[in-house]
Design an enzyme around this catalytic site. Structure first.
Site, PDB file in Angstrom:
ATOM      1  N   GLY A 105       3.027   4.032   5.474  1.00  0.00           N
ATOM      2  CA  GLY A 105       4.002   3.690   6.506  1.00  0.00           C
ATOM      3  C   GLY A 105       4.630   2.319   6.317  1.00  0.00           C
TER       4      GLY A 105
ATOM      5  N   GLY B 190       6.877   1.693   3.960  1.00  0.00           N
ATOM      6  CA  GLY B 190       8.188   1.827   3.313  1.00  0.00           C
ATOM      7  C   GLY B 190       8.137   1.830   1.800  1.00  0.00           C
ATOM      8  N   SER B 191       7.018   2.334   1.230  1.00  0.00           N
ATOM      9  CA  SER B 191       6.930   2.306  -0.233  1.00  0.00           C
ATOM     10  C   SER B 191       8.006   3.186  -0.873  1.00  0.00           C
ATOM     11  CB  SER B 191       5.533   2.699  -0.715  1.00  0.00           C
ATOM     12  OG  SER B 191       5.134   3.926  -0.154  1.00  0.00           O
ATOM     13  N   SER B 192       8.296   4.356  -0.281  1.00  0.00           N
ATOM     14  CA  SER B 192       9.308   5.220  -0.915  1.00  0.00           C
ATOM     15  C   SER B 192      10.696   4.599  -0.775  1.00  0.00           C
ATOM     16  CB  SER B 192       9.265   6.646  -0.362  1.00  0.00           C
ATOM     17  OG  SER B 192       9.630   6.677   0.996  1.00  0.00           O
ATOM     18  N   ALA B 193      10.974   3.962   0.363  1.00  0.00           N
ATOM     19  CA  ALA B 193      12.283   3.319   0.535  1.00  0.00           C
ATOM     20  C   ALA B 193      12.431   2.128  -0.406  1.00  0.00           C
ATOM     21  CB  ALA B 193      12.458   2.868   1.979  1.00  0.00           C
ATOM     22  N   ALA B 194      11.362   1.336  -0.557  1.00  0.00           N
ATOM     23  CA  ALA B 194      11.434   0.178  -1.462  1.00  0.00           C
ATOM     24  C   ALA B 194      11.658   0.660  -2.888  1.00  0.00           C
ATOM     25  CB  ALA B 194      10.156  -0.654  -1.360  1.00  0.00           C
TER      26      ALA B 194
ATOM     27  N   PRO C 195       0.854  -1.187   0.000  1.00  0.00           N
ATOM     28  CA  PRO C 195       0.000   0.000   0.000  1.00  0.00           C
ATOM     29  C   PRO C 195       0.901   1.253   0.000  1.00  0.00           C
ATOM     30  CG  PRO C 195      -0.253  -1.254   2.057  1.00  0.00           C
ATOM     31  CD  PRO C 195       0.764  -1.966   1.229  1.00  0.00           C
TER      32      PRO C 195
ATOM     33  N   ASP D 218      14.432   3.170   7.008  1.00  0.00           N
ATOM     34  CA  ASP D 218      13.576   2.532   5.998  1.00  0.00           C
ATOM     35  C   ASP D 218      14.400   1.897   4.879  1.00  0.00           C
ATOM     36  OD1 ASP D 218      11.576   3.665   7.508  1.00  0.00           O
ATOM     37  OD2 ASP D 218      10.547   4.605   5.817  1.00  0.00           O
TER      38      ASP D 218
ATOM     39  N   GLY E 116       2.151   5.028   0.645  1.00  0.00           N
ATOM     40  CA  GLY E 116       1.962   6.141   1.585  1.00  0.00           C
ATOM     41  C   GLY E 116       1.305   5.725   2.890  1.00  0.00           C
TER      42      GLY E 116
HETATM   43  O1  PMV Z   1       6.023   6.449   7.449  1.00  0.00           O
HETATM   44  P1  PMV Z   1       7.334   5.912   7.049  1.00  0.00           P
HETATM   45  O2  PMV Z   1       7.294   4.515   6.603  1.00  0.00           O
HETATM   46  O3  PMV Z   1       8.016   6.746   6.030  1.00  0.00           O
HETATM   47  O4  PMV Z   1       8.262   5.862   8.352  1.00  0.00           O
HETATM   48  C1  PMV Z   1       8.835   7.017   8.873  1.00  0.00           C
HETATM   49  C2  PMV Z   1       9.578   6.709  10.131  1.00  0.00           C
HETATM   50  C3  PMV Z   1       9.987   7.969  10.900  1.00  0.00           C
HETATM   51  O5  PMV Z   1      10.687   7.509  12.064  1.00  0.00           O
HETATM   52  C4  PMV Z   1       8.772   8.757  11.348  1.00  0.00           C
HETATM   53  C5  PMV Z   1      10.899   8.881  10.090  1.00  0.00           C
HETATM   54  C6  PMV Z   1      12.282   8.311   9.811  1.00  0.00           C
HETATM   55  O6  PMV Z   1      12.907   8.775   8.850  1.00  0.00           O
HETATM   56  O7  PMV Z   1      12.768   7.444  10.560  1.00  0.00           O
END
Ligand code: PMV
Length: 299
Positions: free
Chosen positions: A83, A85-89, A79, A130, A81
């Site tokens: 949380g 990790g879609s942008s990191a993946a 899914p 991430d 946006g």
């Molecule tokens: O919402 P996500 O998956 O991008 O996670 C962010 C995690 C934070 O601790 C809020 C920010 C970070 O860079 O660690």
């Protein structure tokens, strides 16, 4: 020349937000992620077909790829946006695919360098947790320092996690910015979140899900204290716990996104989520990988 790469998404098991300020956090790569395919094409570099409507995506492509001649296809079963990790993946899969396309060696350093640049486009001030866990797989304890981050792979028993999607997106940069602007008031919460992470490690290692669930419950209420939860996320936590989860918490930046519930018996939680109209699914850990390899994803 064409090339393709997969990178998993992640869940922050404990410690989000506090990790930005040097406290420890735990993250697990998950058995869902992104695949990026790159191939030659005439004209400017870009997506073959419209994917998500986010102007930062073209900036991300331009940060990694030549400006001309590369077609990009992205497939995701994460899914977006929420949380997970879609942008990191995306950052890691894009970095790996481009290194392969250029015939360059895939090392943690080379992937990290490019993926972190992309994460900065999406996030502003990412802790690095991430893309580190997406790049390495497995479960990690991560701590930002003034120098290189401290990173420790953890060997944990399989965790019975159910993800419950609130259906709304959280904006990570806004949430991180909001915490940053209230640092002096929120520091006591961030310190407690970091302490809770390390206090929970023994229970995680022995699979004491009752104790881990209690810690997740506490972690959620600390995140609520710093203002990143929402009434819907609080409600999902309550519904999951009433339905038999030993504990639940928001995962990621908050303001929307997903809740993770620790559920040795997931059926009741999946049913309760369905009754409330929330998408819910069990996840498992995507195993740790050497930099150039992709695990066979669990079925
Ligand atoms: O919402 P996500 O998956 O991008 O996670 C962010 C995690 C934070 O601790 C809020 C920010 C970070 O860079 O660690």
């Amino acid at each position: 020349m064409s090339a393709s790469a997969f990178a998993p998404g992640k869940l922050i098991l404990m410690g989000e937000h506090a990790v930005v300020y040097g406290h420890p956090a735990l993250a697990m790569a998950v058995d869902r992620g992104m695949t990026v395919d790159l191939h030659d094409r005439a004209g400017p570099t870009g997506l073959d077909k419209q994917w998500i409507d986010d102007v930062r995506l073209q900036d991300a492509l331009e940060a990694v790829l030549p400006l001309q001649g590369v077609g990009v296809e992205i497939q995701s079963n994460l899914p977006i946006g929420r949380g997970m990790g879609s942008s990191a993946a995306l950052a890691v899969a894009l970095a790996k695919a481009e290194l392969k396309r250029r015939g360059a060696p895939l090392t943690y350093d080379s992937i990290n360098h490019t993926a972190f640049a992309v994460e900065r486009i999406f996030h502003g001030n990412p802790s690095g947790i991430d893309h580190t866990v997406s790049m390495r797989g497995g479960t990690v304890r991560y701590q930002r320092t003034d120098g290189a981050p401290f990173f420790e792979p953890l060997s944990l028993p399989p965790m019975p996690i159910v993800v419950i999607d609130s259906g709304s997106e959280g904006n990570t940069s806004d949430m991180v910015q909001m915490v940053a602007s209230n640092r002096s008031k929120l520091d006591p919460y961030l310190i407690q979140i970091g302490q809770l992470v390390d206090a929970t490690l023994p229970a995680l290692k022995t699979g004491d899900w009752k104790a881990v669930g209690q810690a997740w419950h506490e972690n959620h209420w600390l995140l609520r204290g710093i203002g990143v939860s929402t009434p819907t996320l609080d409600r999902i936590v309550g519904v999951a716990e009433d339905a038999g989860a030993t504990g639940a918490k928001l995962a990621g930046a908050g303001g929307g996104g997903v809740v993770i519930a620790l559920a040795p018996n997931p059926t009741g939680i999946l049913d309760a989520a369905a009754q409330n109209g929330w998408d819910a699914f069990p996840v498992s850990c995507y195993p740790a990988q050497p930099p150039g390899q992709t695990a066979k994803r669990p079925e």
